[in-house]
Write an enzyme that holds these catalytic residues in place. Structure first.
Site, PDB file in Angstrom:
ATOM      1  CB  CYS A   2      28.668 106.441 172.223  1.00  0.00           C
ATOM      2  SG  CYS A   2      27.066 107.093 171.497  1.00  0.00           S
ATOM      3  CD  GLU A 102      26.646 102.056 176.036  1.00  0.00           C
ATOM      4  OE1 GLU A 102      27.241 101.129 175.723  1.00  0.00           O
ATOM      5  OE2 GLU A 102      27.265 103.261 175.747  1.00  0.00           O
TER       6      GLU A 102
END
Length: 235
Positions: A2, A102
């Protein structure tokens, strides 16, 4: 991993959701990035949002720059790794977010996607935090400090990292890892439970109520921190 997330939920909603208060009104953040100071809720002060730097720096680290490599901690090894194991036992935190990003490799380059709940509600990512006190200065060296980096080293530094786990089915199409998202009724245990109870929470959050959609490559630069980076674009 992340490596980027958003937090633009209004202050009042965040304070009600996490039962914690801000000292000053926070700015909406659409592109939170490593190295920035961001709001978290720590186990030693759960009634307040505190501003910590993203990228964990262990107390024993010789160089603060190590934080750039420690923005995430793997759930599978968080109790074993020297950089994280003490923080896991003693210093856990909630990292508020309302989405994360992402990137997917395509023929035209990397395409960013935003992952969020369908209603964009805020949630807590499992985090760890550390406090690094200034290193002891040697007698007679003070005159050589000269400010700048030396002044920064003389300050107590508080940092955090986001714990990651295997992705759910939705995120697995985008990346091989995702942040550990805690259900609201798990947050108290994460902050104050013992190690075994906390470790049991480090699983993959289901994707039933989540969505993923492509966003502009403007999100690639942390300098672009405005609402346009969360808006859907054509693939």
């Amino acid at each position: 991993m992340c490596g980027r997330y958003s937090l633009f939920t209004p202050r009042e909603e965040l304070e009600e959701r996490f039962d914690a208060t801000f000292g000053t009104s926070p700015e909406p953040r659409y592109n939170c990035a490593p190295g920035q100071r961001l709001p978290v809720v720590t186990n030693d002060d759960p009634g307040a949002f505190r501003s910590l730097k993203w990228g964990l720096v262990p107390p024993w680290a010789d160089d603060r720059k190590v934080g750039g490599n420690l923005i995430n901690a793997r759930a599978e090894t968080v109790r074993e790794k020297l950089s994280f194991r003490e923080a896991f036992e003693r210093r856990r935190c909630l990292v508020p977010a309302d989405g994360f990003y992402e990137w997917v490799q395509t023929e035209g380059g990397k395409q960013p996607y935003r992952v969020a709940f369908e209603d964009d509600r805020p949630f807590a990512m499992a985090g760890l935090w550390e406090r690094r006190k200034p290193p002891q200065t040697q007698t007679g060296l003070g005159d050589f400090a000269g400010g700048g980096a030396a002044d920064a080293e003389a300050e107590t530094l508080e940092t955090f990292t986001v714990v990651t786990a295997e992705p759910n089915e939705l995120v697995s199409d985008l990346h091989g890892r995702m942040s550990v998202i805690l259900a609201p009724d798990e947050e108290e245990t994460w902050l104050h439970g013992d190690g075994d109870d906390a470790a049991a929470l480090l699983d993959t959050y289901p994707d039933d109520e989540m969505r993923a959609y492509p966003v502009s490559t403007r999100v690639n630069s942390p300098a672009n921190d405005d609402s346009s980076v969360v808006e859907p674009v054509e693939r």
